[in-house]
Structure formats: C-alpha cells, structure tokens
Design an enzyme around this catalytic site. Structure first.
Site, PDB file in Angstrom:
ATOM      1  N   HIS A  17      12.773 -40.300  28.765  1.00 17.64           N
ATOM      2  CA  HIS A  17      13.852 -41.128  27.639  1.00 17.64           C
ATOM      3  C   HIS A  17      15.147 -41.300  28.718  1.00 17.64           C
ATOM      4  CE1 HIS A  17      11.611 -40.263  24.076  1.00 17.64           C
ATOM      5  NE2 HIS A  17      11.350 -39.006  24.228  1.00 17.64           N
ATOM      6  N   ASN A  27      -0.198 -40.176  30.202  1.00 14.85           N
ATOM      7  CA  ASN A  27      -1.317 -38.959  30.335  1.00 14.85           C
ATOM      8  C   ASN A  27      -2.455 -39.273  30.783  1.00 14.85           C
ATOM      9  OD1 ASN A  27      -3.084 -38.273  28.238  1.00 14.85           O
ATOM     10  ND2 ASN A  27      -1.562 -39.197  27.081  1.00 14.85           N
ATOM     11  N   HIS A  48       2.085 -54.607  31.381  1.00 16.48           N
ATOM     12  CA  HIS A  48       0.771 -54.916  30.831  1.00 16.48           C
ATOM     13  C   HIS A  48      -0.110 -55.472  32.300  1.00 16.48           C
ATOM     14  CE1 HIS A  48      -0.033 -54.051  26.607  1.00 16.48           C
ATOM     15  NE2 HIS A  48       1.163 -54.454  26.374  1.00 16.48           N
ATOM     16  N   HIS A  80       2.311 -45.170   8.504  1.00 12.25           N
ATOM     17  CA  HIS A  80       3.283 -45.037   7.291  1.00 12.25           C
ATOM     18  C   HIS A  80       4.525 -45.972   7.198  1.00 12.25           C
ATOM     19  CE1 HIS A  80       4.945 -42.191  10.319  1.00 12.25           C
ATOM     20  NE2 HIS A  80       6.290 -42.646   9.613  1.00 12.25           N
ATOM     21  N   SER A 138       0.715 -35.053  31.660  1.00 13.09           N
ATOM     22  CA  SER A 138       1.732 -35.700  30.488  1.00 13.09           C
ATOM     23  C   SER A 138       2.707 -35.827  30.597  1.00 13.09           C
ATOM     24  CB  SER A 138       1.258 -35.106  29.148  1.00 13.09           C
ATOM     25  OG  SER A 138       1.677 -35.822  28.274  1.00 13.09           O
ATOM     26  N   GLY A 178      -2.523 -22.855  20.342  1.00 14.98           N
ATOM     27  CA  GLY A 178      -1.724 -22.053  20.808  1.00 14.98           C
ATOM     28  C   GLY A 178      -0.915 -22.475  22.227  1.00 14.98           C
ATOM     29  N   ARG A 189       1.987 -23.839  25.044  1.00 15.22           N
ATOM     30  CA  ARG A 189       3.242 -23.475  24.998  1.00 15.22           C
ATOM     31  C   ARG A 189       4.230 -24.401  24.230  1.00 15.22           C
ATOM     32  NH1 ARG A 189       7.349 -24.295  29.116  1.00 15.22           N
ATOM     33  NH2 ARG A 189       8.854 -22.337  29.526  1.00 15.22           N
ATOM     34  N   HIS A 227       5.536 -43.339  28.114  1.00 19.14           N
ATOM     35  CA  HIS A 227       4.890 -42.140  27.925  1.00 19.14           C
ATOM     36  C   HIS A 227       3.409 -42.324  28.920  1.00 19.14           C
ATOM     37  CE1 HIS A 227       0.828 -41.160  26.300  1.00 19.14           C
ATOM     38  NE2 HIS A 227       1.252 -39.853  26.263  1.00 19.14           N
TER      39      HIS A 227
END
Length: 303
Positions: free
Chosen positions: A99, A111, A148, A178, A95, A261, A263, A109
């Site tokens: 920036h 992954n 694309h 939102h 992943s 859990g 990192r 991004h």
C-alpha cells in the site's frame, strides 16, 4: 490436482529465495529496511513475515513466507473438494500486499503457493495457485497495459491460451459481489493447478512469481513522487475500504489462514493502515475520481 509426488524441498527453496529477492528490491525502492518477524505455529511449521510501515514510499507493505502443516483440512480448503476433507495437509507460499503512500501509486497484491493433502495408503494430492492484481485509486492506462503485458509475457511460453484464461479467472475472483464492482484492473489468478505434471505446474507458478518486480516496480517508480493533496488522500482512504471488504468477506487465503489457526498479525498484514467508509457516496461527475469507475473498474482487456 494430481497424485504425482511433489518436490516440497524445491518449492520451499524457491519461495524463500523469491521472498528475499522481492524484499531486497522493495528496500531499494523505499530507502528504508523491512522488519523481519519469524514465527512458529503450534500445530506445525511457521514462517517469516517481512514488513514495512510508514516507509518513505510504502505506507504499509508486507511480504510473507509461510510453510505450515495441519491434521485436517479447514472448511475453506475442502469446500471445493469434499473428497479431501479430513486429510492431513501442508501449505507453503509467498504472499505480499503493498500500500503506497501516494494515491497515484496503486496497491498491488501477489502470491504463489503450493498445497499438499495426504492420507495413509494413498498418493499425495497436490496443486499450485497464485497470481497478482493491481488496484489503482487514480487510473493510468499505461500502468494497466504494462502490468497486463508483463503478466502475458510471463505466461506465453507455456501456451497462448494461459494468459487469457488466468486473466479472466482473476476478473471473476477479485470481484466484490455485494458492490457489483471489480476490486481493480485485474491481472492473473489461478488455483487448483496441476496441469502437465509437477515440473510444468511449478514452472508456471515460478514464472508468475518471477514476473512481479518487472510488473510493479516501474509503475511505483513512475507514480510515487507525483504531487497530491488531501483530496487525493481522502479518496484513496475511501477506495481502500473496498480492499478491506474483499479481503475479509471473500478472500480464500484470508479465510484459510484464520480457519487453520494461522498467525493473525501476518494474515491481516494485507489490510491498509488508513481507511474510510461513507454512506452512499458517489464521485462528482466528470471528476478524476469518477474516471476510476467509468474507465478502469469496467470489464476491459488491456492487452
């Protein structure tokens, strides 16, 4: 999803190679080396985080490899497949989020990942997921078309229907409900993918991972040295706030990592280093900043 036995060793070898290839190319593009941070997870597995901060081109960039195991699927992984709740699981992936410093260079991004859920006496259930998407602050139509077109070329050998399907999936997924606003200009995205058997699904996933450098590096090279000032940096920081909102509120990978859990430093490495929020801010009509909203953050097929 499928019950076919997955070749975990082949997937892991590919992902480790992909991380190494991408980091080597990004080090050449930036001119400074990435830091290497290896880690282990108490419940099982670990990973290698490769990152750069305050580079010459990249303000922050991270390329993570992880291979982790657990005793029971966390809620983020079993919510869409309740029949798998409580199973042992194994997940591996690469992943990355980059920036750049220059506001004219977009955030990106990517992954690719593989997931396996097991239960005694039953065949393992496996699937692949992944994709890449581009988040500009100042939009360039040539960049959007190139990104694309590269995604489409990677997927077309597997059928002409795959790119539009994954493109539309990306548009639906990377959407801030939102805000009623897309995160960027999209790309491709897929999950729970096991079509055609293991070899075929793995090949599709590799095609996406292998296309990343061709999709992004020409854009970065074209934009990284454009002149900019405080106005552009200020708008970049404001728009980066949308990236933070999506990752912390909606992103399934972030939620899975935190719930399982994982990192924390590696999981939250995707967040930009400098961000701003303003109350009810709107760009000046006719400005370059307004053009991002009117011309790029809209439903549009770039190729």
């Amino acid at each position: 999803m499928s019950a076919a036995p997955p070749d975990i060793a082949a997937v892991k070898a590919y992902l480790a190679s992909l991380q190494a290839r991408i980091v080597a190319a990004l080090e050449l593009a930036d001119g400074l080396p990435f830091r290497t941070d290896s880690w282990e997870r108490a419940e099982g597995g670990g990973g290698i985080s490769r990152l750069i901060e305050d580079g010459q081109v990249l303000e922050r960039g991270g390329v993570n490899f992880s291979h982790v195991l657990g005793a029971a699927l966390p809620p983020s992984a079993s919510a869409h497949r309740p029949e798998l709740a409580g199973r042992r699981w194994e997940a591996m992936g690469v992943s990355l989020v980059l920036h750049p410093k220059n506001p004219y260079a977009p955030t990106v991004h990517m992954n690719v990942r593989c997931f396996v859920a097991t239960k005694d006496g039953e065949a393992p259930v496996w699937w692949f997921g992944g994709g890449m998407d581009l988040t500009p602050y100042y939009g360039f139509a040539d960049d959007a078309r190139h990104f694309h077109a590269t995604c489409k070329a990677a997927l077309d050998p597997f059928g002409a229907e795959l790119y539009p399907r994954f493109r539309d999936w990306c548009d639906r997924y990377f959407f801030l409900k939102h805000r009623n606003e897309p995160r960027g200009i999209g790309g491709v995205f897929f999950d729970d993918f096991a079509e055609g058997g293991f070899d075929h699904a793995f090949a599709v996933t590799r095609a996406v991972g292998d296309a990343f450098l061709d999709a992004y590096l020409p854009i970065l090279d074209c934009r990284k040295d454009l002149a900019y000032g405080e106005r552009e940096r200020d708008f970049q920081a404001y728009r980066r706030g949308r990236y933070v909102e999506f990752n912390l509120v909606f992103d399934r990978g972030t939620l899975f990592g935190l719930q399982s859990g994982g990192r924390t430093e590696s999981i939250l490495m995707s967040l930009p280093p400098i961000v701003k929020w303003r109350y009810d801010w709107h760009p000046e009509p006719g400005s370059p900043e307004a053009a991002l909203y009117s011309d790029f953050l809209v439903a549009k097929h770039w190729v």
